[in-house]
Design a protein around this motif. Structure first.
Motif, PDB file in Angstrom:
ATOM      1  N   ARG A  45     -20.389  19.319  79.606  1.00 15.33           N
ATOM      2  CA  ARG A  45     -19.241  18.759  78.774  1.00 15.33           C
ATOM      3  C   ARG A  45     -18.022  17.968  79.471  1.00 15.33           C
ATOM      4  O   ARG A  45     -17.875  17.055  78.763  1.00 15.33           O
ATOM      5  CB  ARG A  45     -18.486  20.212  77.653  1.00 15.33           C
ATOM      6  N   SER A  46     -18.202  18.719  80.962  1.00 16.06           N
ATOM      7  CA  SER A  46     -17.272  18.840  81.994  1.00 16.06           C
ATOM      8  C   SER A  46     -18.035  16.577  82.388  1.00 16.06           C
ATOM      9  O   SER A  46     -16.711  15.808  82.495  1.00 16.06           O
ATOM     10  CB  SER A  46     -17.080  18.750  83.284  1.00 16.06           C
ATOM     11  N   ALA A  47     -18.876  16.255  82.811  1.00 13.60           N
ATOM     12  CA  ALA A  47     -19.633  15.547  83.248  1.00 13.60           C
ATOM     13  C   ALA A  47     -19.658  13.940  82.113  1.00 13.60           C
ATOM     14  O   ALA A  47     -19.231  12.973  82.681  1.00 13.60           O
ATOM     15  CB  ALA A  47     -21.544  15.231  83.806  1.00 13.60           C
ATOM     16  N   HIS A  48     -19.656  14.946  81.010  1.00 12.75           N
ATOM     17  CA  HIS A  48     -19.721  13.811  80.356  1.00 12.75           C
ATOM     18  C   HIS A  48     -17.978  13.306  80.036  1.00 12.75           C
ATOM     19  O   HIS A  48     -17.622  12.240  79.644  1.00 12.75           O
ATOM     20  CB  HIS A  48     -19.731  14.541  78.166  1.00 12.75           C
ATOM     21  N   THR A  49     -17.526  13.726  79.688  1.00 14.60           N
ATOM     22  CA  THR A  49     -15.897  13.556  79.865  1.00 14.60           C
ATOM     23  C   THR A  49     -15.806  12.972  81.317  1.00 14.60           C
ATOM     24  O   THR A  49     -14.642  12.134  80.962  1.00 14.60           O
ATOM     25  CB  THR A  49     -14.977  14.842  79.898  1.00 14.60           C
TER      26      THR A  49
ATOM     27  N   ILE B 138     -29.809   8.285  95.321  1.00 17.26           N
ATOM     28  CA  ILE B 138     -29.216   9.823  94.130  1.00 17.26           C
ATOM     29  C   ILE B 138     -29.652   9.502  92.770  1.00 17.26           C
ATOM     30  O   ILE B 138     -30.684  10.036  92.182  1.00 17.26           O
ATOM     31  CB  ILE B 138     -27.798   9.712  94.301  1.00 17.26           C
ATOM     32  N   VAL B 139     -29.717   7.732  92.213  1.00 22.33           N
ATOM     33  CA  VAL B 139     -29.822   6.993  91.039  1.00 22.33           C
ATOM     34  C   VAL B 139     -31.309   7.677  91.347  1.00 22.33           C
ATOM     35  O   VAL B 139     -31.992   8.223  89.480  1.00 22.33           O
ATOM     36  CB  VAL B 139     -28.877   6.117  90.871  1.00 22.33           C
ATOM     37  N   ASP B 140     -31.683   7.183  91.556  1.00 22.19           N
ATOM     38  CA  ASP B 140     -33.538   7.164  91.563  1.00 22.19           C
ATOM     39  C   ASP B 140     -34.269   8.789  91.429  1.00 22.19           C
ATOM     40  O   ASP B 140     -34.731   8.773  90.981  1.00 22.19           O
ATOM     41  CB  ASP B 140     -34.940   6.395  93.162  1.00 22.19           C
TER      42      ASP B 140
ATOM     43  N   LYS C  52     -25.057  16.202  95.618  1.00 14.07           N
ATOM     44  CA  LYS C  52     -24.976  14.980  96.515  1.00 14.07           C
ATOM     45  C   LYS C  52     -24.092  14.294  95.446  1.00 14.07           C
ATOM     46  O   LYS C  52     -23.927  12.963  95.944  1.00 14.07           O
ATOM     47  CB  LYS C  52     -26.542  14.909  96.940  1.00 14.07           C
ATOM     48  N   SER C  53     -25.005  14.270  94.174  1.00 14.70           N
ATOM     49  CA  SER C  53     -23.925  13.516  92.960  1.00 14.70           C
ATOM     50  C   SER C  53     -22.688  13.747  92.739  1.00 14.70           C
ATOM     51  O   SER C  53     -22.057  12.665  93.162  1.00 14.70           O
ATOM     52  CB  SER C  53     -24.165  13.910  91.888  1.00 14.70           C
ATOM     53  N   LEU C  54     -22.420  14.775  93.330  1.00 13.95           N
ATOM     54  CA  LEU C  54     -20.779  15.269  93.233  1.00 13.95           C
ATOM     55  C   LEU C  54     -19.821  14.742  94.695  1.00 13.95           C
ATOM     56  O   LEU C  54     -19.041  13.940  94.128  1.00 13.95           O
ATOM     57  CB  LEU C  54     -20.419  16.806  92.927  1.00 13.95           C
ATOM     58  N   ASP C  55     -20.617  14.584  95.379  1.00 12.91           N
ATOM     59  CA  ASP C  55     -19.846  14.330  96.806  1.00 12.91           C
ATOM     60  C   ASP C  55     -19.857  12.728  96.636  1.00 12.91           C
ATOM     61  O   ASP C  55     -18.789  12.303  97.096  1.00 12.91           O
ATOM     62  CB  ASP C  55     -20.743  14.560  97.518  1.00 12.91           C
TER      63      ASP C  55
ATOM     64  N   MET D 187     -26.573  12.068  86.015  1.00  7.96           N
ATOM     65  CA  MET D 187     -26.400  13.592  86.014  1.00  7.96           C
ATOM     66  C   MET D 187     -26.316  13.995  84.776  1.00  7.96           C
ATOM     67  O   MET D 187     -27.270  15.023  84.304  1.00  7.96           O
ATOM     68  CB  MET D 187     -25.031  14.010  86.585  1.00  7.96           C
ATOM     69  N   GLU D 188     -25.993  13.643  83.484  1.00  6.27           N
ATOM     70  CA  GLU D 188     -26.850  14.047  82.347  1.00  6.27           C
ATOM     71  C   GLU D 188     -27.489  13.928  81.595  1.00  6.27           C
ATOM     72  O   GLU D 188     -27.631  15.192  81.360  1.00  6.27           O
ATOM     73  CB  GLU D 188     -24.951  13.081  81.516  1.00  6.27           C
TER      74      GLU D 188
END
Length: 695
Positions: A43-47, A116-118, A91-94, A67-68
């Motif tokens: 939910r936090s990532a979605h927001t 990171i996306v890959d 790493k995504s959060l960084d 990430m979702e």
């Protein structure tokens, strides 16, 4: 729409969400089977994704969307969390943090996150059940296989629409098509929902909002909508959203509504479900009872529910720090005038004036407490970044470490909070790098393989204490002493006479290090002198206690506030000075005959010990006072940690609340002076820094 006015709000809320994501990810790493935590993270990532998309930061929104996809598989029990998944998400959060920081610094928030996306996409592909990815394209195609048709409404939803039309509102059936080349379909759909909800209520959508958020739709979606807007206006508004290919808005009356509902296929009815309301502004199903819908004023933005329940009034507001600084400066001036009035009332001695001044003193004292509390911030704002830092350091050093935080709710003045972060980072990195042993060394020493680092904060009097305690190898006295002797800091005789704690404090000497190999993480002594200087510049002290083989404790003592303090005003010669009460042990008289000279230092007896005595007149070369001819002199005993010293003064003026003023850049730094204050008679008194007199 001009988004600049919302930029500061976006930055604040994005940082809040990133911090929450870090904290919950760490919690999930300890309990990887806890799906409830995954739901919170999702939910936090979605927001965050929705906010970023609305503001136009598409790289940020795109990475969060990837990430979702991973989190969606986890929360639907189609993927188990593993170490490499945690590492990729961290790493995504960084990367997200770097993007937000770029926005703070005036950038566009863009970054190359291809690798990171890959990795995120590889995780999704690698965990697919059978031959198709879980929750990804296969899930979308399942929704897409449903015929694009009108939505079937249940009785309640239909009654909401009919009652709204009876009360003068307009009902519409809307179909929206997103362009084929759109890269972020879910984001565009979110923007449409957000736009519509400013002017009305979405009663039902197809596919469901949950499916739309996860891009489980082809290129179109439909919905029933209540508003005061005309169909033409709605079409124009929707088409203004970027990458929307078409928008069809059909006005409804009771007859056309019945025809539309009756034409809905059973296949569509099976596909339409009632998901839990997401925390994002895009909402589904019966968003409100008919009464609430009909009560909405014309063209009024729809009131969005609080996450997880009914709307609730907010109990907090965000206040710009500069406004608090202005408030503090204004109150400082008021405090100076109050002291002046108290002095005048004492001279004039009129009862009416005295009573008025006394009342003003009581009120301003209460106001002072309120102003100071407004500036108090929980130290959690500093502590909350440390769990992630310790986790990363432990992994890089191949150590197992538990960080235990207590007292994070302890409050400190914002000016102290702003400055204390870096010294604590360095002390923690030292504890992880040099304090806690490797797994092999701990097992060989008969310890648990997981080391513990405790971070504690607590109030004591007018101070806050922060302690960093590790159960590691401790500080080797002989190694520290040998290094100090080699560097010429001590002689062997001096080293033998020093306590273990005094030897440990040598680690804070400039350039001092016992590390055989300096790492890029930390080195005891490398930078610890800077840590000590920073803490002392805040009016604090740092102490070290250690037991070889059992661990070390670094204790930092800080004042609660740096703005308004209680001080003892003293006079020496023609000058007035203020000494912070927090540094004063006691005041008293000493006879000149009691002063002795020991190894070139003047000392006086004090409570079964001898302490050094210093003359303010000599230190600051003050004219107008000849203390050498006095038979006895008044002294102030000051403390720095567990060390004491005495200052000679001519006379005591009294205790007072003083406002600390910076001396500015026009004056060079004066040893022993930390600032100035304006007294009630308009004179300036310099504020003495007792830490400078005790070495």
């Amino acid at each position: 729409m001009d988004m600049n006015q919302y930029l500061s709000m976006f930055i604040d809320e994005a940082n809040d969400h990133l911090q929450a994501l870090n904290e919950n990810m760490l919690q999930l790493e300890s309990n990887p089977e806890d799906i409830a935590i995954v739901q919170v993270i999702f939910r936090s990532a979605h927001t965050l994704k929705g906010m970023a998309a609305t503001m136009g930061f598409e790289d940020l929104a795109s990475l969060t969307h990837q990430m979702e996809n991973v989190l969606d598989l986890v929360r639907n029990d189609k993927l188990k969390m593993q170490d490499f998944i945690f590492d990729t998400l961290f790493k995504s959060l960084d990367a997200l943090q770097s993007m937000v920081q770029d926005i703070v610094e005036g950038g566009d928030g863009k970054a190359d996150v291809t690798s990171i996306v890959d990795n995120l996409q590889a995780i999704v592909r690698g965990e697919k059940p059978g031959s198709s990815p879980s929750g990804g394209a296969a899930g979308a195609s399942a929704s897409q296989s449903q015929a694009k048709t009108a939505l079937e409404l249940d009785e309640f939803q239909q009654s909401v629409l009919e009652q709204s039309m009876n009360e003068g509102h307009k009902a519409h059936y809307i179909e929206v098509t997103v362009r084929e080349d759109c890269q972020l379909k879910a984001v565009r759909a979110y923007m449409v929902f957000d736009l519509l909800e400013r002017f009305g209520e979405v009663v039902k959508s197809y596919p469901t909002v949950q499916d739309i958020e996860q891009e489980k739709f082809e290129n179109s979606f439909s919905l029933y909508y209540i508003t005061q807007k005309d169909a033409a206006d709605l079409e124009s508004m929707i088409m203004n959203v970027s990458e929307i290919g078409a928008a069809s808005v059909m006005p409804l009356d009771k007859e056309s509504l019945q025809q539309l509902v009756s034409s809905a296929s059973s296949q569509a009815a099976a596909a339409v479900e009632t998901p839990e309301k997401p925390s994002a502004p895009a909402q589904d199903q019966t968003a409100a009872p008919a009464a609430a819908a009909s009560a909405a004023p014309k063209d009024a933005p729809a009131k969005k529910p609080a996450a997880g329940g009914a709307p609730a009034p907010s109990r907090t507001i965000r206040v710009d720090i500069e406004r608090l600084d202005v408030l503090m400066n204004l109150f400082s001036e008021l405090l100076i005038d109050r002291v002046r009035l108290e002095q005048l009332a004492g001279e004039i001695k009129r009862s009416e004036l005295t009573e008025a001044v006394e009342h003003m003193t009581r009120v301003s004292s209460d106001l002072q407490n309120v102003v100071l509390k407004l500036r108090m911030v929980p130290i959690d704002t500093v502590f909350n970044r440390f769990p992630r830092m310790v986790r990363d350091l432990a992994k890089s050093l191949n150590k197992k470490i538990d960080l235990v935080i207590t007292g994070a709710e302890t409050e400190l003045d914002r000016t102290v909070i702003d400055e204390i972060g870096d010294p604590l980072v360095h002390l923690l990195r030292n504890a992880v790098d040099h304090g806690v042993e490797t797994i092999e060394d701990r097992l060989a020493a008969g310890k648990q393989e997981t080391g513990t680092v405790q971070l504690k904060a607590f109030h004591s009097g007018n101070h806050v204490f922060i302690e960093i305690i590790d159960d590691g190898r401790g500080i080797d006295r002989s190694k520290v002493a040998a290094k100090a002797i080699k560097n010429g800091i001590l002689t062997e005789e001096q080293a033998k006479a020093m306590s273990d704690d005094d030897i440990a404090l040598l680690l804070f000497a400039p350039g001092f290090s016992t590390a055989e190999k300096i790492s890029d993480i930390s080195g005891r002594g490398v930078g610890l002198d800077v840590v000590k200087s920073k803490i002392e510049s805040l009016g604090g002290t740092v102490l070290v206690t250690s037991t070889l083989g059992q661990g070390s404790k670094f204790s930092v003592q800080l004042p609660l506030t740096l703005s308004i303090i209680s001080a003892m005003l003293i006079k020496t010669g023609d000058e007035k000075y203020a000494i912070p009460l927090s540094s004063i042990v006691e005041t008293g008289l000493i006879k000149r005959s009691q002063i002795r000279e020991v190894h070139g230092y003047k000392m006086i007896p004090y409570r079964n010990a001898n302490i050094p005595i210093l003359s303010l007149k000599n230190i600051f070369d003050i004219p107008g006072f000849d203390e050498e001819n006095e038979e006895e002199t008044e002294i102030v005993v000051i403390r720095k940690g567990d060390r004491l010293a005495a200052l000679t003064v001519e006379e005591f003026i009294g205790q007072s609340e003083i406002v600390i003023k910076n001396l500015g850049s026009y004056l060079p730094a004066v040893q022993g002076i930390s600032g100035g204050t304006i007294l009630g008679d308009g004179q300036v008194a310099l504020i003495i820094d007792p830490n400078a007199f005790i070495k």
